[in-house]
Design a protein around this motif. Structure first.
Motif, PDB file in Angstrom:
ATOM      1  N   THR A   6      -7.992  -2.550   6.595  1.00 13.26           N
ATOM      2  CA  THR A   6      -9.238  -3.086   6.039  1.00 13.26           C
ATOM      3  C   THR A   6      -9.125  -3.213   4.522  1.00 13.26           C
ATOM      4  O   THR A   6      -9.499  -4.251   3.947  1.00 13.26           O
ATOM      5  CB  THR A   6     -10.433  -2.178   6.413  1.00 13.26           C
ATOM      6  OG1 THR A   6     -10.535  -2.143   7.838  1.00 13.26           O
ATOM      7  CG2 THR A   6     -11.726  -2.698   5.825  1.00 13.26           C
ATOM      8  N   HIS A   7      -8.600  -2.200   3.876  1.00 15.87           N
ATOM      9  CA  HIS A   7      -8.451  -2.238   2.414  1.00 15.87           C
ATOM     10  C   HIS A   7      -7.565  -3.398   1.986  1.00 15.87           C
ATOM     11  O   HIS A   7      -7.808  -4.029   0.958  1.00 15.87           O
ATOM     12  CB  HIS A   7      -7.870  -0.919   1.901  1.00 15.87           C
ATOM     13  CG  HIS A   7      -7.782  -0.872   0.415  1.00 15.87           C
ATOM     14  ND1 HIS A   7      -6.679  -1.363  -0.273  1.00 15.87           N
ATOM     15  CD2 HIS A   7      -8.657  -0.444  -0.523  1.00 15.87           C
ATOM     16  CE1 HIS A   7      -6.894  -1.218  -1.566  1.00 15.87           C
ATOM     17  NE2 HIS A   7      -8.083  -0.665  -1.748  1.00 15.87           N
ATOM     18  N   GLN A   8      -6.548  -3.687   2.761  1.00 14.44           N
ATOM     19  CA  GLN A   8      -5.606  -4.752   2.425  1.00 14.44           C
ATOM     20  C   GLN A   8      -6.059  -6.123   2.909  1.00 14.44           C
ATOM     21  O   GLN A   8      -5.367  -7.114   2.716  1.00 14.44           O
ATOM     22  CB  GLN A   8      -4.220  -4.419   2.998  1.00 14.44           C
ATOM     23  CG  GLN A   8      -3.577  -3.214   2.335  1.00 14.44           C
ATOM     24  CD  GLN A   8      -3.375  -3.462   0.853  1.00 14.44           C
ATOM     25  OE1 GLN A   8      -2.659  -4.361   0.445  1.00 14.44           O
ATOM     26  NE2 GLN A   8      -4.038  -2.668   0.025  1.00 14.44           N
ATOM     27  N   PHE A  22      -8.216   2.090   7.956  1.00 10.77           N
ATOM     28  CA  PHE A  22      -8.615   2.067   6.547  1.00 10.77           C
ATOM     29  C   PHE A  22      -7.647   1.208   5.731  1.00 10.77           C
ATOM     30  O   PHE A  22      -8.060   0.355   4.942  1.00 10.77           O
ATOM     31  CB  PHE A  22      -8.665   3.482   5.966  1.00 10.77           C
ATOM     32  CG  PHE A  22      -8.977   3.471   4.494  1.00 10.77           C
ATOM     33  CD1 PHE A  22     -10.295   3.436   4.056  1.00 10.77           C
ATOM     34  CD2 PHE A  22      -7.959   3.438   3.544  1.00 10.77           C
ATOM     35  CE1 PHE A  22     -10.590   3.379   2.692  1.00 10.77           C
ATOM     36  CE2 PHE A  22      -8.245   3.380   2.181  1.00 10.77           C
ATOM     37  CZ  PHE A  22      -9.562   3.352   1.754  1.00 10.77           C
ATOM     38  N   ILE A  23      -6.346   1.425   5.915  1.00 10.46           N
ATOM     39  CA  ILE A  23      -5.343   0.683   5.143  1.00 10.46           C
ATOM     40  C   ILE A  23      -5.452  -0.814   5.439  1.00 10.46           C
ATOM     41  O   ILE A  23      -5.446  -1.640   4.529  1.00 10.46           O
ATOM     42  CB  ILE A  23      -3.925   1.216   5.435  1.00 10.46           C
ATOM     43  CG1 ILE A  23      -3.779   2.637   4.862  1.00 10.46           C
ATOM     44  CG2 ILE A  23      -2.856   0.282   4.857  1.00 10.46           C
ATOM     45  CD1 ILE A  23      -2.514   3.353   5.307  1.00 10.46           C
ATOM     46  N   PRO A  43      -2.238   0.269  -4.963  1.00  7.50           N
ATOM     47  CA  PRO A  43      -3.217   1.053  -4.209  1.00  7.50           C
ATOM     48  C   PRO A  43      -2.522   2.108  -3.350  1.00  7.50           C
ATOM     49  O   PRO A  43      -1.487   1.828  -2.737  1.00  7.50           O
ATOM     50  CB  PRO A  43      -3.947   0.021  -3.352  1.00  7.50           C
ATOM     51  CG  PRO A  43      -3.141  -1.216  -3.411  1.00  7.50           C
ATOM     52  CD  PRO A  43      -2.245  -1.138  -4.597  1.00  7.50           C
ATOM     53  N   VAL A  68      -7.145   5.171  -3.638  1.00 10.30           N
ATOM     54  CA  VAL A  68      -8.369   4.595  -3.076  1.00 10.30           C
ATOM     55  C   VAL A  68      -8.942   5.425  -1.937  1.00 10.30           C
ATOM     56  O   VAL A  68     -10.044   5.150  -1.465  1.00 10.30           O
ATOM     57  CB  VAL A  68      -8.141   3.125  -2.630  1.00 10.30           C
ATOM     58  CG1 VAL A  68      -7.778   2.255  -3.833  1.00 10.30           C
ATOM     59  CG2 VAL A  68      -7.075   3.047  -1.554  1.00 10.30           C
ATOM     60  N   PHE A  73       0.856  -1.183   0.000  1.00 12.52           N
ATOM     61  CA  PHE A  73       0.000   0.000   0.000  1.00 12.52           C
ATOM     62  C   PHE A  73       0.889   1.229   0.000  1.00 12.52           C
ATOM     63  O   PHE A  73       1.914   1.262   0.667  1.00 12.52           O
ATOM     64  CB  PHE A  73      -0.906   0.008   1.234  1.00 12.52           C
ATOM     65  CG  PHE A  73      -2.048   0.969   1.117  1.00 12.52           C
ATOM     66  CD1 PHE A  73      -3.241   0.578   0.549  1.00 12.52           C
ATOM     67  CD2 PHE A  73      -1.915   2.270   1.573  1.00 12.52           C
ATOM     68  CE1 PHE A  73      -4.297   1.466   0.431  1.00 12.52           C
ATOM     69  CE2 PHE A  73      -2.957   3.167   1.458  1.00 12.52           C
ATOM     70  CZ  PHE A  73      -4.156   2.770   0.884  1.00 12.52           C
TER      71      PHE A  73
END
Length: 172
Positions: A160-162, A157-158, A108, A130, A4
């Motif tokens: 969860t996104h990953q 956020f990071i 991302p 994102v 990320f």
């Protein structure tokens, strides 16, 4: 390995956020590494040091090692600058690899944006952005906008996104 990035213009606060994020993620028990893009000619070596002399004499790579750490310096010697993919291949796997800079590469990213810097948003033109973290309210974006000072929420956020499990602070 999950990857990320933090992207944004110079002066936007990428490094400040990166350092805070590292502390937050490590305190939650994650193993995190980073790749930092340097925009200018840089050197981690100094004239007069043996490793510097090795490089100046033509060594393609010089590794320096001690009881505390080791470092590998690789000279491009006219070869093109490596891509993020090339650099990631050199890294030891960890839970999360954070990339600072490389705003034109495809991975991302969270855009760090401060309107006071006077630069445009990357987000409308970069589908890999994102979310945006800003010190100001930004309306009309197609991605989430996070408070630049809320490092815990940005870390959440990071993660969860990953697809990484959220861990409580201090839990290994």
């Amino acid at each position: 390995m999950k990857i990320f990035g933090l992207a944004g213009w110079s002066g936007s606060g990428k490094t400040t956020l990166m350092v805070k994020l590292l502390g937050e993620l490590v305190s939650r028990g994650y193993r995190v590494s980073t790749i930092k893009h340097a925009h200018h000619a840089f050197d981690v070596d100094k004239p007069g040091k043996d490793s510097y002399e090795h490089r100046q004499a033509g060594a393609a790579e010089v590794m320096v090692s001690s009881a505390q750490r080791w470092a590998l310096m690789h000279e491009h010697r006219g070869a093109p600058e490596p891509t993020v993919k090339d650099l990631v291949a050199q890294m030891t796997p960890v839970d999360l690899l954070l990339i600072e800079g490389f705003k034109r590469e495809s991975h991302p990213k969270l855009e760090v944006h401060r309107p006071g810097v006077g630069k445009p948003l990357l987000q409308p033109e970069d589908p890999q952005v994102v979310a945006v973290a800003s010190d100001s309210r930004l309306d009309g974006l197609s991605v989430p906008v996070l408070d630049l000072d809320d490092v815990s929420a940005i870390a959440d956020f990071i993660l969860t996104h990953q697809g990484l499990t959220l861990r409580k602070e201090g839990v290994a």
